[in-house]
Write a protein that holds these residues in place. Structure first.
Motif, PDB file in Angstrom:
ATOM      1  N   ALA A 162     -46.328 -60.750 -16.399  1.00  0.00           N
ATOM      2  CA  ALA A 162     -47.057 -61.703 -15.561  1.00  0.00           C
ATOM      3  C   ALA A 162     -47.817 -62.697 -16.432  1.00  0.00           C
ATOM      4  CB  ALA A 162     -48.018 -60.965 -14.628  1.00  0.00           C
ATOM      5  N   ALA A 163     -48.421 -62.197 -17.508  1.00  0.00           N
ATOM      6  CA  ALA A 163     -49.149 -63.073 -18.421  1.00  0.00           C
ATOM      7  C   ALA A 163     -48.203 -64.073 -19.077  1.00  0.00           C
ATOM      8  CB  ALA A 163     -49.865 -62.243 -19.479  1.00  0.00           C
ATOM      9  N   GLU A 164     -47.042 -63.618 -19.493  1.00  0.00           N
ATOM     10  CA  GLU A 164     -46.061 -64.517 -20.115  1.00  0.00           C
ATOM     11  C   GLU A 164     -45.668 -65.625 -19.145  1.00  0.00           C
ATOM     12  OE1 GLU A 164     -41.500 -64.326 -21.862  1.00  0.00           O
ATOM     13  OE2 GLU A 164     -42.780 -62.548 -22.008  1.00  0.00           O
ATOM     14  N   MET A 165     -45.417 -65.259 -17.903  1.00  0.00           N
ATOM     15  CA  MET A 165     -45.022 -66.254 -16.904  1.00  0.00           C
ATOM     16  C   MET A 165     -46.168 -67.220 -16.610  1.00  0.00           C
ATOM     17  SD  MET A 165     -42.748 -64.014 -14.196  1.00  0.00           S
ATOM     18  CE  MET A 165     -42.176 -65.477 -13.310  1.00  0.00           C
ATOM     19  N   ALA A 166     -47.389 -66.686 -16.478  1.00  0.00           N
ATOM     20  CA  ALA A 166     -48.529 -67.521 -16.106  1.00  0.00           C
ATOM     21  C   ALA A 166     -48.985 -68.423 -17.249  1.00  0.00           C
ATOM     22  CB  ALA A 166     -49.688 -66.641 -15.646  1.00  0.00           C
ATOM     23  N   PHE A 167     -48.875 -67.953 -18.492  1.00  0.00           N
ATOM     24  CA  PHE A 167     -49.361 -68.721 -19.641  1.00  0.00           C
ATOM     25  C   PHE A 167     -48.364 -69.789 -20.092  1.00  0.00           C
ATOM     26  CE2 PHE A 167     -51.990 -64.797 -21.121  1.00  0.00           C
ATOM     27  CZ  PHE A 167     -52.892 -65.019 -20.088  1.00  0.00           C
ATOM     28  N   THR A 168     -47.072 -69.541 -19.882  1.00  0.00           N
ATOM     29  CA  THR A 168     -46.066 -70.530 -20.272  1.00  0.00           C
ATOM     30  C   THR A 168     -45.675 -71.445 -19.121  1.00  0.00           C
ATOM     31  OG1 THR A 168     -44.144 -69.147 -19.714  1.00  0.00           O
ATOM     32  CG2 THR A 168     -45.078 -68.902 -21.938  1.00  0.00           C
ATOM     33  N   GLY A 169     -45.720 -70.915 -17.911  1.00  0.00           N
ATOM     34  CA  GLY A 169     -45.271 -71.679 -16.752  1.00  0.00           C
ATOM     35  C   GLY A 169     -43.766 -71.805 -16.677  1.00  0.00           C
ATOM     36  N   GLU A 170     -43.057 -71.161 -17.593  1.00  0.00           N
ATOM     37  CA  GLU A 170     -41.604 -71.280 -17.631  1.00  0.00           C
ATOM     38  C   GLU A 170     -40.940 -70.466 -16.526  1.00  0.00           C
ATOM     39  OE1 GLU A 170     -40.407 -70.109 -21.535  1.00  0.00           O
ATOM     40  OE2 GLU A 170     -40.992 -72.034 -22.450  1.00  0.00           O
ATOM     41  N   ALA A 171     -39.789 -70.951 -16.085  1.00  0.00           N
ATOM     42  CA  ALA A 171     -39.036 -70.271 -15.038  1.00  0.00           C
ATOM     43  C   ALA A 171     -38.147 -69.193 -15.629  1.00  0.00           C
ATOM     44  CB  ALA A 171     -38.190 -71.272 -14.262  1.00  0.00           C
ATOM     45  N   ILE A 172     -37.927 -68.144 -14.850  1.00  0.00           N
ATOM     46  CA  ILE A 172     -36.957 -67.122 -15.223  1.00  0.00           C
ATOM     47  C   ILE A 172     -35.828 -67.128 -14.200  1.00  0.00           C
ATOM     48  CG2 ILE A 172     -38.682 -65.694 -16.379  1.00  0.00           C
ATOM     49  CD1 ILE A 172     -38.591 -63.802 -13.936  1.00  0.00           C
ATOM     50  N   SER A 173     -34.665 -66.695 -14.616  1.00  0.00           N
ATOM     51  CA  SER A 173     -33.490 -66.677 -13.743  1.00  0.00           C
ATOM     52  C   SER A 173     -33.531 -65.479 -12.800  1.00  0.00           C
ATOM     53  CB  SER A 173     -32.228 -66.594 -14.592  1.00  0.00           C
ATOM     54  OG  SER A 173     -32.180 -65.333 -15.263  1.00  0.00           O
ATOM     55  N   ALA A 174     -32.621 -65.483 -11.848  1.00  0.00           N
ATOM     56  CA  ALA A 174     -32.503 -64.345 -10.936  1.00  0.00           C
ATOM     57  C   ALA A 174     -32.141 -63.082 -11.710  1.00  0.00           C
ATOM     58  CB  ALA A 174     -31.447 -64.639  -9.873  1.00  0.00           C
ATOM     59  N   ALA A 175     -31.271 -63.223 -12.712  1.00  0.00           N
ATOM     60  CA  ALA A 175     -30.875 -62.058 -13.521  1.00  0.00           C
ATOM     61  C   ALA A 175     -32.073 -61.490 -14.276  1.00  0.00           C
ATOM     62  CB  ALA A 175     -29.765 -62.453 -14.492  1.00  0.00           C
ATOM     63  N   GLN A 176     -32.919 -62.375 -14.828  1.00  0.00           N
ATOM     64  CA  GLN A 176     -34.109 -61.914 -15.531  1.00  0.00           C
ATOM     65  C   GLN A 176     -35.085 -61.263 -14.558  1.00  0.00           C
ATOM     66  OE1 GLN A 176     -34.750 -62.437 -19.209  1.00  0.00           O
ATOM     67  NE2 GLN A 176     -35.836 -60.648 -18.465  1.00  0.00           N
ATOM     68  N   ALA A 177     -35.208 -61.859 -13.363  1.00  0.00           N
ATOM     69  CA  ALA A 177     -36.087 -61.292 -12.341  1.00  0.00           C
ATOM     70  C   ALA A 177     -35.643 -59.886 -11.954  1.00  0.00           C
ATOM     71  CB  ALA A 177     -36.114 -62.195 -11.114  1.00  0.00           C
ATOM     72  N   LEU A 178     -34.337 -59.667 -11.913  1.00  0.00           N
ATOM     73  CA  LEU A 178     -33.807 -58.335 -11.608  1.00  0.00           C
ATOM     74  C   LEU A 178     -34.141 -57.364 -12.734  1.00  0.00           C
ATOM     75  CD1 LEU A 178     -32.067 -56.519  -9.761  1.00  0.00           C
ATOM     76  CD2 LEU A 178     -30.068 -57.317 -11.045  1.00  0.00           C
ATOM     77  N   ALA A 179     -33.963 -57.803 -13.976  1.00  0.00           N
ATOM     78  CA  ALA A 179     -34.252 -56.941 -15.130  1.00  0.00           C
ATOM     79  C   ALA A 179     -35.735 -56.583 -15.196  1.00  0.00           C
ATOM     80  CB  ALA A 179     -33.817 -57.636 -16.414  1.00  0.00           C
ATOM     81  N   TRP A 180     -36.598 -57.481 -14.753  1.00  0.00           N
ATOM     82  CA  TRP A 180     -38.042 -57.265 -14.792  1.00  0.00           C
ATOM     83  C   TRP A 180     -38.570 -56.542 -13.556  1.00  0.00           C
ATOM     84  CZ3 TRP A 180     -40.886 -62.183 -17.054  1.00  0.00           C
ATOM     85  CH2 TRP A 180     -40.526 -62.316 -18.413  1.00  0.00           C
ATOM     86  N   GLY A 181     -37.706 -56.309 -12.572  1.00  0.00           N
ATOM     87  CA  GLY A 181     -38.142 -55.612 -11.367  1.00  0.00           C
ATOM     88  C   GLY A 181     -38.809 -56.495 -10.340  1.00  0.00           C
ATOM     89  N   LEU A 182     -38.753 -57.815 -10.552  1.00  0.00           N
ATOM     90  CA  LEU A 182     -39.345 -58.730  -9.578  1.00  0.00           C
ATOM     91  C   LEU A 182     -38.535 -58.735  -8.289  1.00  0.00           C
ATOM     92  CD1 LEU A 182     -41.415 -60.905  -8.831  1.00  0.00           C
ATOM     93  CD2 LEU A 182     -39.970 -62.595 -10.003  1.00  0.00           C
ATOM     94  N   VAL A 183     -37.213 -58.598  -8.419  1.00  0.00           N
ATOM     95  CA  VAL A 183     -36.334 -58.468  -7.261  1.00  0.00           C
ATOM     96  C   VAL A 183     -35.559 -57.162  -7.382  1.00  0.00           C
ATOM     97  CG1 VAL A 183     -36.137 -60.977  -7.011  1.00  0.00           C
ATOM     98  CG2 VAL A 183     -34.392 -59.733  -8.314  1.00  0.00           C
ATOM     99  N   SER A 184     -35.098 -56.653  -6.252  1.00  0.00           N
ATOM    100  CA  SER A 184     -34.379 -55.379  -6.274  1.00  0.00           C
ATOM    101  C   SER A 184     -32.866 -55.556  -6.327  1.00  0.00           C
ATOM    102  CB  SER A 184     -34.746 -54.533  -5.054  1.00  0.00           C
ATOM    103  OG  SER A 184     -34.446 -55.223  -3.865  1.00  0.00           O
ATOM    104  N   ARG A 185     -32.394 -56.752  -5.995  1.00  0.00           N
ATOM    105  CA  ARG A 185     -30.961 -57.025  -6.105  1.00  0.00           C
ATOM    106  C   ARG A 185     -30.713 -58.526  -6.143  1.00  0.00           C
ATOM    107  NH1 ARG A 185     -29.028 -54.123  -0.574  1.00  0.00           N
ATOM    108  NH2 ARG A 185     -30.741 -52.719  -1.128  1.00  0.00           N
TER     109      ARG A 185
END
Length: 262
Positions: A162-185
């Motif tokens: 969360a800190a990495e996302m908030a401090f950089t403001g950079e976007a992550i892909s759906a695949a990265q979101a899945l790997a990070w547990g932000l999405v379940s599928r």
């Protein structure tokens, strides 16, 4: 035009943000009032068992309306006034949606940016299209997460990410979101709605009353002590044992048949 388009199929409510021309921005329109009203209506309607939240157009939500933020340059608008505007404005969405007892599936069809990302974190389950991206991008426009993102995002992906996302403001892909547990599928764009509906149908097949109590326990467990949660669980379980749905479930199990819930 209304911001939310609401459609119902049995116990499933599909809610679609429907202002693609503004990239489904959550400010500068009626979005806040409509979300609050939606949650109030669902809370009162025990026949609703699950809500799907999605959006029309290629963007899930761009969050706050950046063009509208130019009005904050006016010296007549003091910091106290702006703070109160947040309290009475967009901050009402997490208070309503995150606290809703009915399970909410977020079907993310495209980029979820800033408050748009935080909106997904207010939901229980997140399913993303392959075209979805996620950014906690407030810092890039010189502001902080004003809608609860600093509380919501760490609970979804952990503090370091969360800190990495908030401090950089950079976007992550759906695949990265899945790997990070932000999405379940993650699914193909054309499969997103069907996938969300299929999952909603599985949820809606269960007893609605205990579903709401189960979600409340999950929410309380995020900040309660184990002792407090156990006490609350005992009280809810006492209520659950006396429901018609529990009686039907146990009877159906004994009789080796499929239960029929209300």
């Amino acid at each position: 035009m209304a911001f939310l388009n609401i459609a119902r199929d049995g116990a499933i409510l599909t809610v679609t943000m429907n202002q693609p021309e503004t990239r489904n921005a959550l400010t500068g329109n009626t979005a806040v009032d409509e979300f609050v009203q939606l949650c109030d209506d669902v809370r009162k309607d025990a026949s609703v068992k699950v809500v799907i939240l999605t959006a029309s157009g290629p963007i899930f939500s761009s969050g706050g309306n950046v063009k509208d933020m130019q009005r904050f340059f006016d010296d007549a608008l003091t910091p106290d006034m702006i703070r109160e505007e947040y309290r009475q404005g967009i901050q009402r969405i997490p208070k309503a949606l995150y606290q809703l007892d009915v399970p909410v599936i977020c079907a993310i069809n495209g980029p979820a940016i800033g408050a748009g990302l935080d909106l997904t974190c207010m939901c229980d389950i997140r399913i993303a299209s392959e075209t979805a991206t996620f950014a906690e991008s407030f810092v890039r426009v010189g502001i902080v997460p004003g809608d609860g993102g600093a509380w919501l995002l760490p609970r979804a992906v952990g503090m370091a990410r969360a800190a990495e996302m908030a401090f950089t403001g950079e976007a992550i892909s759906a695949a990265q979101a899945l790997a990070w547990g932000l999405v379940s599928r993650v699914v193909a764009p054309e499969q997103l709605q069907a996938e969300a509906l299929a999952l909603a149908a599985k949820i809606a097949a269960n007893p609605g009353v205990v579903m709401r109590m189960t979600k409340r326990l999950l929410r309380e467990g995020e900040h309660s002590s184990l002792e407090s949660l156990l006490e609350m669980s005992a009280g809810y379980q006492a209520l659950a044992h006396k429901t018609a749905d529990h009686r039907e479930a146990v009877t159906a199990f004994v009789e080796k048949r499929k239960p029929q819930f209300a």
